[in-house]
Every structure is written in structure tokens, then in C-alpha cells.
Design an enzyme around this catalytic site. Structure first.
Site, PDB file in Angstrom:
ATOM      1  N   LYS A 121       9.820 -19.953  25.746  1.00  0.00           N
ATOM      2  CA  LYS A 121      10.613 -18.725  25.631  1.00  0.00           C
ATOM      3  C   LYS A 121      11.371 -18.519  26.935  1.00  0.00           C
ATOM      4  CE  LYS A 121       8.851 -16.827  21.798  1.00  0.00           C
ATOM      5  NZ  LYS A 121       9.727 -16.709  20.629  1.00  0.00           N
ATOM      6  N   HIS A 134       9.776 -22.257   7.790  1.00  0.00           N
ATOM      7  CA  HIS A 134      11.210 -22.147   7.513  1.00  0.00           C
ATOM      8  C   HIS A 134      12.033 -23.162   8.314  1.00  0.00           C
ATOM      9  CE1 HIS A 134      10.822 -19.668  11.129  1.00  0.00           C
ATOM     10  NE2 HIS A 134      12.055 -19.989  11.363  1.00  0.00           N
ATOM     11  N   LYS A 147      15.971 -26.140   7.456  1.00  0.00           N
ATOM     12  CA  LYS A 147      17.263 -26.296   8.138  1.00  0.00           C
ATOM     13  C   LYS A 147      17.881 -27.643   7.764  1.00  0.00           C
ATOM     14  CE  LYS A 147      16.003 -23.547  12.147  1.00  0.00           C
ATOM     15  NZ  LYS A 147      16.844 -22.378  11.900  1.00  0.00           N
ATOM     16  N   LYS A 168       3.400 -19.375   7.471  1.00  0.00           N
ATOM     17  CA  LYS A 168       2.660 -19.757   8.667  1.00  0.00           C
ATOM     18  C   LYS A 168       2.291 -18.485   9.421  1.00  0.00           C
ATOM     19  CE  LYS A 168       6.099 -20.495  12.297  1.00  0.00           C
ATOM     20  NZ  LYS A 168       5.557 -19.893  13.474  1.00  0.00           N
ATOM     21  N   ARG A 205       0.818  -1.222   0.000  1.00  0.00           N
ATOM     22  CA  ARG A 205       0.000   0.000   0.000  1.00  0.00           C
ATOM     23  C   ARG A 205       0.846   1.263   0.000  1.00  0.00           C
ATOM     24  NH1 ARG A 205      -3.053  -1.779   5.296  1.00  0.00           N
ATOM     25  NH2 ARG A 205      -0.846  -1.979   5.746  1.00  0.00           N
ATOM     26  N   ASP A 250       2.389 -21.031  18.068  1.00  0.00           N
ATOM     27  CA  ASP A 250       3.634 -20.506  17.518  1.00  0.00           C
ATOM     28  C   ASP A 250       4.625 -21.618  17.187  1.00  0.00           C
ATOM     29  OD1 ASP A 250       5.359 -18.445  16.722  1.00  0.00           O
ATOM     30  OD2 ASP A 250       6.359 -18.395  18.666  1.00  0.00           O
ATOM     31  N   HIS A 299       6.372 -26.490  14.122  1.00  0.00           N
ATOM     32  CA  HIS A 299       7.733 -27.051  14.185  1.00  0.00           C
ATOM     33  C   HIS A 299       7.756 -28.398  14.908  1.00  0.00           C
ATOM     34  CE1 HIS A 299       8.668 -23.142  12.916  1.00  0.00           C
ATOM     35  NE2 HIS A 299       9.073 -22.600  14.036  1.00  0.00           N
ATOM     36  N   GLU A 309      14.086 -21.688  23.521  1.00  0.00           N
ATOM     37  CA  GLU A 309      14.589 -20.382  23.101  1.00  0.00           C
ATOM     38  C   GLU A 309      15.004 -19.621  24.350  1.00  0.00           C
ATOM     39  OE1 GLU A 309      12.299 -18.636  19.497  1.00  0.00           O
ATOM     40  OE2 GLU A 309      10.819 -19.570  20.788  1.00  0.00           O
TER      41      GLU A 309
HETATM   42  N1  LIG Z   1       8.745 -11.364  10.331  1.00  0.00           N
HETATM   43  C1  LIG Z   1       9.192 -12.582  10.440  1.00  0.00           C
HETATM   44  O1  LIG Z   1      10.343 -12.821  10.792  1.00  0.00           O
HETATM   45  C2  LIG Z   1       8.279 -13.749  10.135  1.00  0.00           C
HETATM   46  C3  LIG Z   1       8.754 -15.058  10.367  1.00  0.00           C
HETATM   47  C4  LIG Z   1       7.929 -16.146  10.043  1.00  0.00           C
HETATM   48  C5  LIG Z   1       6.694 -15.910   9.488  1.00  0.00           C
HETATM   49  N2  LIG Z   1       6.255 -14.632   9.283  1.00  0.00           N
HETATM   50  C6  LIG Z   1       4.942 -14.457   8.671  1.00  0.00           C
HETATM   51  O2  LIG Z   1       5.093 -13.671   7.497  1.00  0.00           O
HETATM   52  C7  LIG Z   1       3.956 -12.840   7.310  1.00  0.00           C
HETATM   53  C8  LIG Z   1       4.415 -11.396   7.231  1.00  0.00           C
HETATM   54  O3  LIG Z   1       5.072 -11.073   8.436  1.00  0.00           O
HETATM   55  P1  LIG Z   1       5.738  -9.636   8.695  1.00  0.00           P
HETATM   56  O4  LIG Z   1       6.420  -9.755  10.006  1.00  0.00           O
HETATM   57  O5  LIG Z   1       6.526  -9.201   7.523  1.00  0.00           O
HETATM   58  O6  LIG Z   1       4.452  -8.718   8.879  1.00  0.00           O
HETATM   59  P2  LIG Z   1       4.305  -7.132   8.850  1.00  0.00           P
HETATM   60  O7  LIG Z   1       5.634  -6.465   8.740  1.00  0.00           O
HETATM   61  O8  LIG Z   1       3.424  -6.767   9.984  1.00  0.00           O
HETATM   62  O9  LIG Z   1       3.440  -6.914   7.544  1.00  0.00           O
HETATM   63  C9  LIG Z   1       3.930  -7.132   6.221  1.00  0.00           C
HETATM   64  C10 LIG Z   1       3.272  -6.163   5.284  1.00  0.00           C
HETATM   65  O10 LIG Z   1       1.903  -6.453   5.172  1.00  0.00           O
HETATM   66  C11 LIG Z   1       1.193  -5.265   4.954  1.00  0.00           C
HETATM   67  N3  LIG Z   1       0.174  -5.132   6.010  1.00  0.00           N
HETATM   68  C12 LIG Z   1       0.372  -5.000   7.335  1.00  0.00           C
HETATM   69  N4  LIG Z   1      -0.804  -4.911   7.989  1.00  0.00           N
HETATM   70  C13 LIG Z   1      -1.763  -5.001   7.061  1.00  0.00           C
HETATM   71  C14 LIG Z   1      -3.169  -4.998   7.105  1.00  0.00           C
HETATM   72  N5  LIG Z   1      -3.834  -4.874   8.240  1.00  0.00           N
HETATM   73  N6  LIG Z   1      -3.841  -5.117   5.953  1.00  0.00           N
HETATM   74  C15 LIG Z   1      -3.182  -5.259   4.795  1.00  0.00           C
HETATM   75  N7  LIG Z   1      -1.847  -5.256   4.713  1.00  0.00           N
HETATM   76  C16 LIG Z   1      -1.139  -5.149   5.808  1.00  0.00           C
HETATM   77  C17 LIG Z   1       2.168  -4.117   5.053  1.00  0.00           C
HETATM   78  O11 LIG Z   1       2.570  -3.726   3.754  1.00  0.00           O
HETATM   79  P3  LIG Z   1       2.031  -2.386   3.060  1.00  0.00           P
HETATM   80  O12 LIG Z   1       1.809  -1.365   4.157  1.00  0.00           O
HETATM   81  O13 LIG Z   1       3.109  -2.027   2.103  1.00  0.00           O
HETATM   82  O14 LIG Z   1       0.777  -2.768   2.408  1.00  0.00           O
HETATM   83  C18 LIG Z   1       3.342  -4.735   5.757  1.00  0.00           C
HETATM   84  O15 LIG Z   1       4.557  -4.147   5.389  1.00  0.00           O
HETATM   85  C19 LIG Z   1       3.034 -13.124   8.485  1.00  0.00           C
HETATM   86  O16 LIG Z   1       2.116 -14.100   8.096  1.00  0.00           O
HETATM   87  C20 LIG Z   1       3.967 -13.688   9.546  1.00  0.00           C
HETATM   88  O17 LIG Z   1       3.297 -14.538  10.433  1.00  0.00           O
HETATM   89  C21 LIG Z   1       7.027 -13.557   9.582  1.00  0.00           C
END
Ligand SMILES: NC(=O)c1ccc[n+]([C@@H]2O[C@H](COP(=O)([O-])OP(=O)(O)OC[C@H]3O[C@@H](n4cnc5c(N)ncnc54)[C@H](OP(=O)(O)O)[C@@H]3O)[C@@H](O)[C@H]2O)c1
Length: 517
Positions: free
Chosen positions: A368, A206, A210, A176, A70, A263, A268, A244
Site C-alpha cells: 500500500k 475479482h 480482469k 474472498k 437484517r 489481502d 491475487h 497500490e
Molecule cells: N466491499 C468490497 O469492495 C469488497 C471487495 C472484495 C471482497 N469483499 C468481500 O465481500 C464480503 C462483503 O463485504 P462488504 O464490504 O459488503 O461488507 P459489509 O458492508 O461490512 O457487510 C455486508 C452486509 O453483511 C451484513 N453484516 C455485517 N456485519 C454482520 C454481522 N456481524 N453478522 C451478520 N451480518 C452482518 C450486513 O447486512 P444486514 O445488516 O442487512 O444484515 C451488511 O450490510 C466480505 O467477505 C468482503 O471481504 C468486499
């Protein structure tokens, strides 16, 4: 060659795994559309992984990455944002020259996830940047790096706008959590399979990328010496510890919704149980392996409320000391309710009701802010049938095979030897293998490995629809029970400890103890 060997070598139409490719595999041109391309996951993991693969020469010249989100930004602004992220989060020193080349493959499309016109522009953009591969259609990988509630918005739009099949050869990677319980997982799967065939869907955990997790299969099925003992006749119990030492970091809001079972245990740990307990697959193709894993998950003995109350333990960390400093308790963390009843620790005993494992307890614990960061699988073998060495044998330590997944990737086997010069004294020793010491090479980090597998079309390390649903079926009753009776003793373990005392009692009642310490 004996007749037996001939049968093993030639009579399966699926076993081709020892074929060594003559040329390194080259991925075909592809475009990866990352929904949430400016989010945390994209900046910390995905783009650094793609840049590293590019530097290693593992991407084809015709690849592109199209961030979608967005933010009202253009290609240049997106490249600048990703450059900052890659230089901060990549594991190696930043290479300006390679970055300049890589960045010409990066684009951004700004749009609302629910707006039709955004998908019309996406279609046009894909036509202009994707390069047709061998089958004459542009290969497109959609990566759902967005919060879980956004995926059901995006996927039907992709279908409506003819972006799933036909015009492009598409795959979709879904992060996930895959739902938050069994019914929501079924609903999500329905949305995904309405738009894509199951073979186009890559549910990524992920953890499965590993090297040491994958090695569980290789270790088990390439060493006859262990596989013959891998059953209830010889195994006393199996223990899985996923500990962890970190807390929830800045993810208080996320963790309050999720808790330890959703989680870690639902994904896992269930996957580790499946890999340890599965039957040999009939070949090394993705579905043969996934078939066997699902069979194990379906065989996990269902837990009723009485069983849950007796044989599972929940915990939440309070303040404590770790790595020489004091750390806050869970309820003091940012965005956590001061009276939160979210569990940060789980311990439990599972049984797998099948021929191989009947009666063998699988003890599992995760949490944790535990004493140290370690993921370990311990297979404890039964004692010899006869005590030959008199009283000293009473204290005989069992044989234990330990597969350490992280932080040090290693395997060790504990066995007894005669103590020098003492009459009947047995001394336990360890035989050790370490990845680092033996191979002296760094393996691909999990995300890189899984991205490459997806580009190649290898689904082995991704979770199939029935696997996701089977994992929720095991754990839904536990989550429902715990949510219906909020805990009265939280916080019940000190940060830096091994969890609540009840977790020790769980094994002591069975006259056993945790082997990882
Ligand atoms: N972060 C990690 O290390 C990690 C690890 C394992 C799995 N995951 C999974 O990967 C996915 C993304 O995680 P993330 O940590 O990257 O999340 P995030 O930073 O909160 O969100 C990713 C992007 O989604 C968009 N977004 C956020 N809230 C929104 C909403 N309410 N409606 C529509 N778009 C929205 C935003 O992009 P825009 O503002 O550009 O639209 C944001 O930059 C999740 O399912 C999470 O469970 C993440």
C-alpha cells in the site's frame, strides 16, 4: 494440411475453443439472492454491475435480484436504497427510464441469518419469484456478500431448508477471504461441500475477471514464439509487482486483521504466479485449467523460518508525500493501533520446484502507498551466450517481456538494436501493444465478467477447493513466522516510495534489480 497439423487440429476430444457461437449467448432466467444485499460490496459493485449488464441486454427477461439482510425494509425501500447506490457508483450516466424497468426485478427479504423461519420465508419467496428454466427448476444463485464469519451460518441453513439441491438448481458465489489460514480454509470448504457439490461453488477473486489477467493464458498458449522460451533454459527471472498508491482508506479494522499477505499475496499474487508458470492445459475447460494452476501452487518450494528471514521482506508505511499531497502513515489511520505491527508491504523470492522452472527465481512485491498504482509481470530473459560486440556488450540490457495488468492494459517487449552511426553500440527499445489503442473498446469490468460466467456456469475463473488450500499451504508458514516475531522497525518505508530498502537488497544480493519503476 501436414500430418502434424492434423493431429493438433483433430486428435483432442476437448479442444473446441475456436468454435464461434452463431448466436450471442443468452443467460437463462435466474434469481440472485444476495446475502448482505444492502452492504458495501452490493451497493458499490454488484448492483451497479447487474444494472449495467441489464442495460447492455445481457440478462434474460426472467431475472430477479432478492436482497437478504437484517434491515427491516420492504421491496420499495430496498429499491430506493439501491437506486441511490447505482446512481452514485455506476460508471455511466444514470438512465432513469431503464432504472424503472430494472427496479421491477428487485426485491428484499428481511431476516436473521441464523433464524429458521427466515429460510422458510426465503423458500416461499423463491417459489413465487423464480421462473423455471430449460430444466424446469428455478435457477438460483446465492451471493455471499457478507462478512466471512456469516457464511458458515448461512450455508448449513440453506442445506437444512432444501435450498441447495432438488427444488432449485442452485449455485453459490463466495467472496474472498476463503478462510484466514489453511485449517480455517479446510473447515470452510467442508461446510460448503457438505451443502453443495464443488461444481456449484464459485469462489470469486475479482482479480481473475480482469481481461489482462485472462490474457496471460491466451498470450502464452497462442504464441509459439514465446512459449518455446518460457522455461528455465531461457528465463532468468520473473518479477511480479502489485503496487497500490492508495492506503487502507476507511478499512482500518479489516486491514488490522488481514495484513498484506492475506489481502493480496495469498490470492491475487499466487494466482498470477500460477497463470504465468502453469503447463498448457489439455483443453480449455475449467477443470483442465484449474488442474494446471493447482500443480504449480503445489510445486512452490516450501519456506522454512530461515528462508523466510532471509528471502522475504515486510514493511509498513509511514507518513510521506503522494500525488502532490502529504499522506498519513499506517499507524495514524482510523481504527489502526498506534503501535500496530500489521504489514502493508511484502517482497519475497519464490521458487517453483518443477521441471520447467527449477532454479528460476520468482520475485514478488506488493504494498500500500507505493510510488504508483501498477500491476505488472516482467519476464526477464537470459543474456546471449557469447559477447559478440566487445565491451559495449557488458552493458547489454536483457530482453524483458512485460505484461501490464493495470492501470494501462498492455504488453511490451524490450530488445536491443544497433544505435545509428555508432560502431558497436546497442540501444534498448520497446515494442508495445495496448488494449485501448488496438481495440478502442472498453472490456467488461471484472465483476460483470464474473457474474456472467457464473450465470453461464463457467467455473474457469473461479478458484477451486484444492487451489485455495494450496495457496494457504504456501503462505501459512510465512504468516506464522511474522506473527510470532513482531517487527521492530515499523514503519520502515515512506508513503510514496517503492517500499523498504531491504526489498531492493533482496534482488541486489542476486545481482538483479526490480524492473517496474
Ligand atoms: N466491499 C468490497 O469492495 C469488497 C471487495 C472484495 C471482497 N469483499 C468481500 O465481500 C464480503 C462483503 O463485504 P462488504 O464490504 O459488503 O461488507 P459489509 O458492508 O461490512 O457487510 C455486508 C452486509 O453483511 C451484513 N453484516 C455485517 N456485519 C454482520 C454481522 N456481524 N453478522 C451478520 N451480518 C452482518 C450486513 O447486512 P444486514 O445488516 O442487512 O444484515 C451488511 O450490510 C466480505 O467477505 C468482503 O471481504 C468486499
Amino acid at each position: 494440411m501436414t500430418e502434424d497439423n492434423e493431429a493438433g487440429a483433430f486428435f483432442s476430444k476437448y479442444l473446441r475453443t475456436c468454435d464461434i457461437p452463431l448466436h450471442p449467448y443468452k443467460v437463462e432466467p435466474f434469481t440472485m439472492v444476495i446475502f448482505g444485499g444492502s452492504g458495501d460490496l452490493s451497493r458499490r459493485k454488484l448492483l451497479p454491475a447487474l444494472f449495467h449488464l441489464y442495460r447492455e441486454g445481457e440478462l434474460s427477461a426472467g431475472f430477479s435480484v432478492l436482497g437478504f439482510g437484517r434491515h427491516r425494509i420492504d421491496d420499495e425501500q430496498y429499491r430506493a436504497m439501491i437506486k441511490d447506490a447505482v446512481s452514485e457508483f455506476a460508471e455511466e450516466p444514470f438512465d432513469e427510464r431503464r432504472w424503472d424497468e430494472f427496479s421491477t426485478h428487485i426485491f428484499f427479504l428481511s431476516g436473521d441469518y441464523g433464524a429458521d423461519e427466515a429460510y422458510e420465508r426465503l423458500f416461499e419467496r423463491l417459489l413465487s419469484i423464480s421462473i423455471p428454466g430449460a430444466e424446469d427448476a428455478g435457477k438460483v444463485i446465492y451471493y455471499m456478500a457478507v462478512p466471512p464469519e456469516t457464511t458458515p451460518v448461512v450455508v448449513p441453513k440453506l442445506k437444512e431448508h432444501n435450498l441447495c439441491k432438488g427444488s432449485f438448481s442452485a449455485k453459490i458465489i463466495v467472496e474472498k477471504p476463503f478462510g484466514h489460514d489453511f485449517p480455517s480454509a479446510v473447515a470452510l470448504n467442508r461446510i460448503l461441500t457438505d451443502a453443495f457439490d464443488e461444481k456449484q461453488i464459485y469462489r470469486i477473486d475479482h482479480y481473475l475477471g480482469k481481461e489482462t489477467v485472462q490474457n496471460i493464458i491466451f498470450f502464452r498458449f497462442s504464441n509459439a514464439v514465446f512459449e518455446r522460451l518460457w522455461n528455465s533454459r531461457y528465463v532468468d527471472n520473473v518479477q511480479i509487482t502489485v503496487a497500490e498508491d492508495i492506503g487502507i482508506e476507511q478499512r482500518g479494522a479489516f486491514y488490522e486483521e488481514t495484513g498484506v499477505v492475506r489481502d493480496i499475496v495469498q490470492n491475487h499474487i499466487m494466482q498470477l504466479i500460477a497463470l504465468v508458470a502453469m503447463e498448457p492445459p489439455i483443453g480449455f475447460e475449467a477443470d483442465f485449467i484449474r488442474d494446471e494452476k493447482v500443480k504449480v501452487l503445489r510445486a512452490v518450494r516450501p519456506m522454512d523460518n530461515e528462508y523466510i528471514d532471509r528471502f522475504t521482506v515486510r514493511g509498513q508505511y509511514g507518513p510521506g508525500a503522494l500525488r502532490g499531497g502529504n499522506v498519513a502513515g499506517y499507524r495514524e489511520e482510523m481504527n489502526v493501533a498506534p503501535d500496530s505491527s500489521t504489514p502493508t508491504f511484502f517482497a519475497g523470492r519464490f521458487f517453483i520446484a518443477n521441471w520447467r522452472w527449477a532454479g528460476v527465481p520468482f520475485y514478488v512485491r506488493t504494498g500500500k502507498r507505493l510510488a504508483r498504482h501498477v500491476t505488472e509481470i516482467c519476464v526477464q530473459f537470459k543474456q546471449p551466450p557469447l559477447k559478440l560486440f566487445g565491451r559495449t556488450c557488458d552493458a547489454l540490457e536483457p530482453n524483458v517481456l512485460t505484461l501490464t495488468v493495470q492501470p494501462d492494459e498492455k504488453i511490451s517487449l524490450r530488445f536491443g538494436v544497433k544505435y545509428p552511426d555508432e560502431a558497436n553500440k546497442i540501444y534498448p527499445v520497446d515494442m508495445r501493444f495496448s488494449y485501448q489503442d488496438t481495440f478502442r473498446t472498453k472490456t467488461h469490468p471484472a465483476y460483470e465478467r464474473l457474474l456472467i460466467d457464473c450465470m453461464k456456469g463457467d467455473l474457469t475463473l473461479f478458484v477451486r477447493l484444492d487451489g485455495v488450500e494450496a495457496m494457504w499451504e504456501v503462505l501459512d508458514p510465512l504468516i506464522a513466522r511474522w506473527e510470532s516475531i513482531p517487527s521492530r522497525d515499523f514503519p520502515n518505508y515512506r508513503a510514496g516510495s517503492w517500499g523498504p530498502a531491504e526489498a531492493e537488497l533482496l534482488l541486489q544480493r542476486d545481482e538483479r534489480c526490480w524492473l517496474t519503476e
